[in-house]
Design a protein around this motif. Structure first.
Motif, short mmCIF file in Angstrom:
data_model
loop_
_atom_site.label_atom_id
_atom_site.label_comp_id
_atom_site.label_asym_id
_atom_site.label_seq_id
_atom_site.Cartn_x
_atom_site.Cartn_y
_atom_site.Cartn_z
N SER A 401 0.84 -0.93 0.24
CA SER A 401 -0.03 -0.21 -0.09
C SER A 401 0.87 1.25 -0.22
O SER A 401 0.44 2.22 -0.82
N ILE A 405 0.59 4.13 -2.91
CA ILE A 405 0.27 5.43 -2.75
C ILE A 405 1.23 6.29 -3.08
O ILE A 405 1.01 7.31 -3.74
N ASP A 411 -6.48 4.74 -5.72
CA ASP A 411 -6.80 4.89 -4.57
C ASP A 411 -7.25 3.58 -3.82
O ASP A 411 -7.71 2.66 -4.33
N LEU A 412 -6.86 3.60 -2.64
CA LEU A 412 -6.98 2.59 -1.62
C LEU A 412 -7.99 2.50 -0.67
O LEU A 412 -8.20 3.61 0.04
N VAL A 437 -4.99 6.96 2.83
CA VAL A 437 -5.61 5.78 2.55
C VAL A 437 -7.04 5.78 3.19
O VAL A 437 -7.40 6.08 4.26
#
Length: 696
Positions: A401, A405, A411-412, A437
């Motif tokens: 992640s 990012i 987009d997470l 996030v």
């Protein structure tokens, strides 16, 4: 057609600039927009431009920002290699090259200069760069002071090394003695593959001669007179230590006169000889020992209508003479005479018509893992998607992640408690900014009740009640899958800490398959050294029947095309063609027939053995008329046992990167990870999922 050419020298002082200048002139005569790129340049002083880049950009008026024309300096590369970050070097070079590729019709790429230590490393780096840019190579060698037989051996070794990894379009042997040109060309044509363009360029004395400017820079000299003629070339040099009447007889054309600064007789005599019809022109005068002529002499020189460069150097005559003899001349932007000579030399000794034709017709079949990964990243960036990761506490998920990012590629959403994730990130020292996030705990989500109701409505015909729906939506996999169903996320990646069944069950229950698709299957992107192969199905279906196998083949071919790989599909078995008998091979034969009927334009072969599918020599011997044999890009295995074991064997034995499994056939992208996956695997799978989501 190739969109670029890579010029690689194999040793120092090869005269590569002659080739680059000539090529640039040739290319601009064929193509409107030609770009220029040097992956690695020599270290330069602050605010000093790389000589090669400045010369090419200035001469041909190429509209590129200087900083876009190179990726690293030599010392930066060595530092990254010493830190084990060679991959970072390649990634940045690919990124910079692709930037130019998007803006120009053709790119001329110039390799390193071999001007420092670590020449073996430089040789390997040039092969790696050209391979990962997918460019054909022109090899440039330095034949100065080498007998033809020695030069041939040297070129042959380099050619063989490059040819193992990349396509060698041309060999250019440079700086060859005039009387050895024909002999060397004949020997090279005997030794080198016939379709390789071979040029032999003789030593051009004026190109090897340093200019006064280069001498001044190298020896830290001071120009006293004639600065406007500082680009004069010094084809000969000699010390003026004898009496003038004797020294004059030693003057040759473009001689550089070296004399102590107090020898007014030599200085004035040389200047007079330069304007006399009875003596050759001189290129300049070097005054040694830091001595400056007396005022009357300076005044006399000042009054002359034309004065060659006169330079004062503090060092003694012996030191200066030796130092000038060691200067390796270079071609720079202001030296128009050398540039014109270089271009004329190239056009005289290189068959530019054949070289142009070879470039136009060349198509590279090399597609490296780093090229593939770069293309994936760029494709994902074109239409940014929102991916949900249900396993928000897993260290590998958090590390992936952070990379995602940082790359701003998706987009997470992470499923979990925000404070717990914050604590875990801090404890594991993971560089993830959790403020960037979206973090959701199912029971605390404002959508939780709606998700329960939706699931109940979708599954009540299966006797699901509201309590069961609540329990399901409390599960991270069900909750994340519902996010996709409701349009609150575009895709999901899970499986690092859960079974395949746990990941897929909710997707099969309410995401369901695409119209016309009867089976969910999987593929792995097998990133081999020089190509990307698609393996299917290696993760989902234990023993597909012929109809299912045909559907897997067609789905996998579509996946290949979607990801920029030309689909050439091989349905694998233990025999090739019509020779084999038995239930298993009959299933593959029938599957091939079904696939051909459903997708008549698809290049497909089966049954075929693995070696015949991927090895051109074996493929042509077993199935000589096949469009697929020896060049298959999509390999379909007859069952899960064969597929799973084969992909793992190839991965372990070759060091190939296996990206996947990627699931095919669902209405929205859901992808399953192996529980033994790495953060890199997760990173790649998320990007693939984002690309899949662009279809919906």
């Amino acid at each position: 057609m190739s969109k670029g050419i890579y010029v690689a020298t194999i040793e120092p002082n090869s005269g590569k600039s002659v080739i680059v200048l000539g090529l640039m002139r040739m290319l601009l005569g064929k193509t409107a927009k030609v770009g220029y790129f040097r992956p690695i340049i020599d270290d330069t002083k602050e605010d000093e431009l790389d000589i090669h880049i400045n010369t090419v950009l200035s001469r041909f008026e190429i509209d590129i920002n200087y900083k876009k024309t190179f990726a690293y300096t030599r010392s930066q590369v060595l530092d990254l290699y010493n830190k084990g970050k060679s991959g970072t070097v390649l990634d940045e070079i690919i990124k910079k090259y692709k930037y130019l590729e998007d803006r120009f019709d053709f790119i001329l790429v110039e390799g390193t200069d071999f001007s420092g230590e670590n020449t073996n490393l430089e040789f390997d780096i040039n092969i790696l760069i050209s391979k990962n840019l997918g460019l054909p190579v022109i090899i440039v060698s330095n034949g100065a002071n080498k007998p033809p037989a020695t030069a041939v051996e040297h070129i042959q070794l380099a050619y063989d090394a490059f040819k193992e990894e990349v396509d060698v379009l041309s060999i250019m042997a440079n700086k060859i003695e005039n009387n050895a040109v024909d002999t060397l060309k004949s020997l090279l044509k005997e030794r080198i593959k016939k379709d390789t363009n071979i040029s032999v360029i003789p030593q051009i004395k004026s190109l090897a001669s340093p200019t006064i400017k280069e001498i001044v820079k190298k020896l830290n000299g001071t120009v006293l007179f004639g600065e406007d003629m500082i680009n004069n070339q010094s084809e000969n040099f000699g010390v003026g230590a004898m009496q003038l009447r004797n020294y004059l007889t030693h003057l040759k054309n473009n001689t550089l006169v070296i004399t102590p600064g107090d020898r007014a007789d030599i200085i004035l005599g040389a200047l007079q000889a330069n304007i006399s019809k009875n003596y050759p022109k001189i290129s300049g005068i070097i005054l040694t020992g830091g001595l400056i002529p007396e005022e009357p002499i300076l005044k006399l020189i000042e009054g002359l209508s034309s004065v060659v460069p006169i330079v004062s150097i503090k060092k003694g005559t012996f030191y200066v003479t030796n130092a000038i003899g060691k200067i390796r001349s270079r071609i720079y932007a202001e030296n128009t005479e050398k540039i014109e000579t270089s271009i004329a030399t190239f056009e005289k000794y290189v068959d530019t018509d054949k070289l142009s034709e070879d470039l136009i017709t060349f198509e590279s079949e090399i597609f490296t893992p780093r090229m593939f990964q770069y293309n994936l990243l760029q494709q994902a960036l074109k239409d940014k998607k929102h991916i949900v990761l249900p396993e928000g506490y897993d260290e590998r998920i958090l590390r992936a992640s952070a990379r995602l990012i940082d790359a701003q590629v998706v987009d997470l959403t992470l499923i979990g408690d925000k404070e717990k994730i914050r604590e875990r990130v801090k404890k594991l020292d993971i560089p993830l900014n959790i403020e960037k996030v979206n973090i959701v705990s199912p029971q605390k989500s404002p959508h939780f009740k709606d998700y329960i109701k939706t699931f109940y409505d979708l599954r009540k015909h299966k006797n699901v009640n509201m309590d069961m729906a609540r329990d399901a939506m409390s599960d991270v996999s069900y909750f994340a899958t519902m996010m996709i169903y409701k349009g609150h996320a575009d895709g999901m990646v899970s499986g690092a800490a859960h079974t395949t069944a746990h990941t897929l069950r909710p997707a099969l229950q309410f995401i369901k398959t695409k119209p016309g698709v009867n089976i969910v299957s999987s593929v792995f992107f097998m990133c081999l050294e020089d190509r990307i192969s698609i393996f299917g199905d290696c993760a989902i279906n234990p023993n597909p029947n012929a109809e299912q196998l045909a559907e897997i083949a067609i789905s996998s071919a579509k996946t290949a095309k979607d990801f920029g790989i030309e689909p050439k599909v091989a349905l694998l078995s233990y025999s090739s063609g019509a020779s084999g008998k038995g239930e298993d091979v009959d299933k593959v034969r029938k599957a091939t027939e079904i696939a051909k009927e459903k997708a008549p334009n698809l290049k497909i072969e089966g049954p075929i053995q693995y070696d015949a599918a991927v090895d051109m020599r074996i493929g042509q011997s077993k199935l000589p008329d096949s469009e697929v044999a020896g060049q298959a890009s999509v390999l379909i295995f007859p069952d899960l046992n064969t597929g799973n074991n084969t992909y793992k064997a190839v991965q372990r034995e070759t060091g190939a990167l296996a990206i996947g499994p990627m699931l095919q056939g669902l209405n929205k992208p859901v992808n399953d990870l192996s529980r033994g996956c790495t953060a890199d695997d997760i990173y790649s799978t998320v990007i693939i999922t984002a690309i899949q989501a662009q279809e919906f």
